[in-house]
Scaffold this active site. Structure first.
Site, PDB file in Angstrom:
ATOM      1  NE  ARG A 265      -3.036   8.247  -4.497  1.00  0.00           N
ATOM      2  CZ  ARG A 265      -1.726   8.447  -4.551  1.00  0.00           C
ATOM      3  NH1 ARG A 265      -0.891   7.431  -4.349  1.00  0.00           N
ATOM      4  NH2 ARG A 265      -1.243   9.647  -4.831  1.00  0.00           N
TER       5      ARG A 265
ATOM      6  CB  THR B  25      -2.260   4.201   2.165  1.00  0.00           C
ATOM      7  OG1 THR B  25      -2.500   4.997   1.009  1.00  0.00           O
ATOM      8  CG2 THR B  25      -3.525   3.456   2.533  1.00  0.00           C
TER       9      THR B  25
ATOM     10  CB  ILE C 231      -0.998   0.014   1.187  1.00  0.00           C
ATOM     11  CG1 ILE C 231      -0.270  -0.026   2.528  1.00  0.00           C
ATOM     12  CG2 ILE C 231      -1.965  -1.145   1.082  1.00  0.00           C
ATOM     13  CD1 ILE C 231      -1.221   0.024   3.722  1.00  0.00           C
ATOM     14  CG  ASP C 232      -0.195   4.402  -2.633  1.00  0.00           C
ATOM     15  OD1 ASP C 232       0.473   3.605  -3.316  1.00  0.00           O
ATOM     16  OD2 ASP C 232      -1.220   4.974  -3.044  1.00  0.00           O
ATOM     17  CE  LYS C 233       7.260   8.556   2.983  1.00  0.00           C
ATOM     18  NZ  LYS C 233       8.345   9.422   2.474  1.00  0.00           N
TER      19      LYS C 233
END
Length: 323
Positions: free
Chosen positions: A248, A152, A148-150
């Site tokens: 997103r 998030t 998962i994104d930084k």
């Protein structure tokens, strides 16, 4: 005292190190002085403090050089292990930590890695503590099956064995893994199923959807409304597929980019949409994770409530007067 300034990285500067760019903009400073300025908390990239003078910059990065140093950052939120056995480990990822390290960074020294740790660096040490053994030899190896994104927060699973990696990979490819996110957007959106074909470059270097099916990969997101706020909405987004930045992109293309979104908050060639929400970071949280255990076949399931920063943000939005 050096003056504060902002530097937006253009094509000609992309790929250069932070130290090299600062030396160009601050010619009165030596290389050693530039290094000390970075390491003494004078530089932000985007909204993040950067302590690594050797960081390679990307086009579009916004560098803030500050006349006075930032206060020492608070201790990062704890990374918590939710489940651990010989085959898998499930953890709660705090916001602000990348899930894995970029391949080009794997040759970094341990000292340099410590300046920007990843979940992949932190979790093996937690496993050693959890298993109650002293560290002798290399740390336990983690096998990445998703990320998962930084910015998030939320639940992440790593495989620990070849068997687990292969079986979890199969479940992710078959889209049988339960992944549900909580998201906060401006405005109001109706429950819906979003289907599009995602490509790596929509024309401005960012990912996006195309009408030409053979150019990309199908992406499906199921959106439900959890709570309608005065001028925002709390959504539940369940991934049927798991493409990079899928939620997103899908929300932004509907005209409702996430609160705190800094990449997909604009159309190609246009300026960024204003965001008056005051979000502390990107308002996205991986709240639910479920899969079949890769060896026992047992159904495994976890949920994680919103962390304190997003909960406080949500509480503030609830008190806003409707427009």
């Amino acid at each position: 005292m050096l003056p504060a300034q902002t530097i937006t990285i253009e094509t000609t500067l992309a790929g250069k190190t932070l130290a090299a760019v600062l030396r160009m903009r601050l010619p009165s400073q030596t290389w050693s002085q530039i290094q000390r300025l970075v390491q003494s908390r004078h530089v932000r990239i985007g909204s993040d403090l950067c302590l690594d003078p050797a960081r390679r910059l990307k086009e579009g990065d916004v560098i803030e050089f500050l006349a006075t140093s930032l206060p020492r950052p608070r201790q990062p939120e704890q990374t918590t292990i939710r489940f651990l056995d010989a085959h898998v480990v499930v953890v709660e990822k705090p916001a602000g930590i990348p899930t894995v390290r970029h391949p080009s960074e794997r040759v970094w020294t341990s000292e340099r890695k410590a300046l920007s740790p990843t979940l992949e660096d932190i979790v093996p040490k937690l496993i050693v503590q959890e298993e109650g053994r002293t560290q002798k030899g290399p740390l336990p190896r983690l096998r990445v099956v998703h990320r998962i994104d930084k910015e998030t927060s939320g639940l992440v699973v790593f495989a620990r064995t070849v068997v687990a990696e292969a079986e979890l990979g199969r479940q992710f490819r078959k889209h049988t893994v339960v992944r549900r996110y909580l998201a906060v957007i401006p405005g109001h959106l109706e429950p819906q199923k979003i289907v599009s074909v995602l490509v790596r470059d929509r024309g401005d270097g960012r990912r996006g959807s195309t009408t030409i099916a053979e150019l990309g990969k199908e992406a499906i997101t199921h959106v439900e409304v959890v709570e309608r706020l005065p001028v925002h909405t709390l959504l539940s987004c369940r991934l049927e597929t798991g493409r990079t930045h899928q939620i997103r992109i899908h929300l932004a293309e509907l005209g409702h980019p996430l609160c705190g979104e800094k990449v997909y908050n604009r159309k190609p060639g246009q300026p960024a949409n204003p965001d008056s929400s005051g979000a502390p970071r990107m308002a996205l949280h991986a709240a639910e994770l479920g899969f079949e255990h890769p060896v026992t076949g047992k159904t495994m399931h976890w949920t994680m409530p919103l962390p304190a920063d997003l909960q406080s943000f949500l509480n503030r939005l609830r008190g806003q007067a409707p427009k």
